[in-house]
Design a protein around this motif. Sequence first.
Motif, short mmCIF file in Angstrom:
data_model
loop_
_atom_site.label_atom_id
_atom_site.label_comp_id
_atom_site.label_asym_id
_atom_site.label_seq_id
_atom_site.Cartn_x
_atom_site.Cartn_y
_atom_site.Cartn_z
N LEU A 229 -0.79 -28.94 31.04
CA LEU A 229 0.05 -27.74 31.00
C LEU A 229 -0.17 -26.97 29.70
N ASN A 230 -0.06 -25.65 29.79
CA ASN A 230 -0.18 -24.79 28.61
C ASN A 230 1.08 -24.97 27.75
N GLY A 231 0.91 -25.58 26.60
CA GLY A 231 2.04 -25.88 25.72
C GLY A 231 2.53 -24.69 24.93
N ASP A 232 1.85 -23.55 25.04
CA ASP A 232 2.33 -22.32 24.39
C ASP A 232 3.22 -21.51 25.31
N GLU A 233 3.39 -21.98 26.55
CA GLU A 233 4.24 -21.29 27.52
C GLU A 233 5.61 -21.96 27.56
N PRO A 234 6.65 -21.28 27.06
CA PRO A 234 7.99 -21.89 27.02
C PRO A 234 8.48 -22.40 28.37
N LEU A 235 8.11 -21.74 29.46
CA LEU A 235 8.57 -22.17 30.77
C LEU A 235 7.95 -23.48 31.23
N LEU A 236 6.88 -23.91 30.56
CA LEU A 236 6.22 -25.17 30.93
C LEU A 236 6.55 -26.31 29.98
N VAL A 237 6.96 -25.97 28.76
CA VAL A 237 7.23 -27.00 27.76
C VAL A 237 8.43 -27.85 28.18
N GLY A 238 8.31 -29.15 27.98
CA GLY A 238 9.41 -30.06 28.26
C GLY A 238 9.34 -30.75 29.60
#
Length: 473
Positions: A229-238
């Motif tokens: 997952l792209n870790g710079d995308e807030p919607l994907l983090v966590g």
Amino acid sequence: MKIKLGLGRLTADKVASICDGTLYSVACENKVIFETVCTDSREADNTSMFVAIRGERVDGHSFISNVVKQGCRCVIAERLPLDVKGVAVILVKDSVRAIRDIAEYIKSQVEIKTVAVTGSVGKTTTKEFISAVLDRKYNLYKTEGNFNSTIGMPMSMLELNQHHNAAVFEMGMSGLGEIEYMSEAAKPDVAIITNIGSSHLEALGSRENIRRAKMEIAAGLKDGGTLFLNGDEPLLVGHESDRYNVIYFGMKNEECDYFASNIRSTDGGMVFDMRTPGGEYKDIVINIAGSHNVYNAMAAFSIGLKMEMTEIDIREGLLSYHAAKMRQNIYTVGGITVIEDCYNASPESMNAAINVLGDTAKLKGGRMIALLGDMRELGTTTAELHAGVGSYFATKKPYYLFTYGELSSENLANGAVKNGMSEKRIFRSPVTDAEAVGKKLLSVLKEGDVLLVKASRGLAAENVLNYVKTQLA
């Protein structure tokens, strides 16, 4: 669409069994043999099984009599055709699902590592980067062109054969449930989501719903598999899972498992370092401009490591990548550096292309000029998102802006003006007249300029560029 079966020939009775269908032999033997599968009646012949699909505008069942006249002897259909003889009809509840059933059967017959790719922006480029890397070690299969739909992707799986030991499948979507459908067919070992953008806002209503649709790629992910997952995308983090591993890559969020730093632009390419759980890799080189392509390369490098490839092979694979037609091709014609990026457009890809324009103009010392066209499928946020692109473009201190289409000529141009760009340097073209706009471009272009041409596919902005090139050549 016509696909040759990678495993060779199949029989009508075998397919009926695979699809849980009912076989009706109309003056025909059950053992009808075929070696290609097609959904376009014009391509059907005596080697084919024709799949009749009910579309929004055309019903394939209306063409069954035609394909029989062309020599086709096997048909998948949702209703029995009338007055047709000499054909084996496999009656199913859902013809599209039958294609997936066959695809799943064929994949079950081969031992293969599978990678699935999706994302709002850059999924095709990422797929090509991953393919370029994996091709160094594996006998690779990858989806071609636009075979990334609920029909096209399973159809491409029919080409798998015993020689393939790795495959890369791209998965696009227009609504919820589609990527889940494809993921469950492909059953990937590794999956990746490049980003969450604004494309499909019109259909899905929010970026949160777009995220939900993209996350469906994990539906078919094998237990113990890996989701990048792209870790710079807030919607994907966590995101976490007990069923599969989650790995983050990025260049802003330093908590990412794979983190890019020291990113530098070169003449036509990028260089970066990458920190990984297994150590740091210095001076990774790609032959395509733009920091957004560092994400694509990181994904490929990370998956290469995950699939036990050597550093040398991964680096050589990245260097072998070449941009697909109309996707950020950079070349020179008549002394003008052209960035041709006409395949499609969203706010995210527009801004990324503008960054490439700025970096290229800086390296070459030329004037920044762009033809930016309308972006489609943005829903109620259309005006706002066009204006945002115009505003961002103005921050780069460009020399000229040409807009192409009604949305860009009003909203994008106005956004540029509000952020300081002079109206005198903006040429608004609400009517998409390629020759007229091409002539205007030619009137201001001079040797040394850097020209970006980008718009959604429906505007065919490459026609403007083609006119300009014919005059400059």
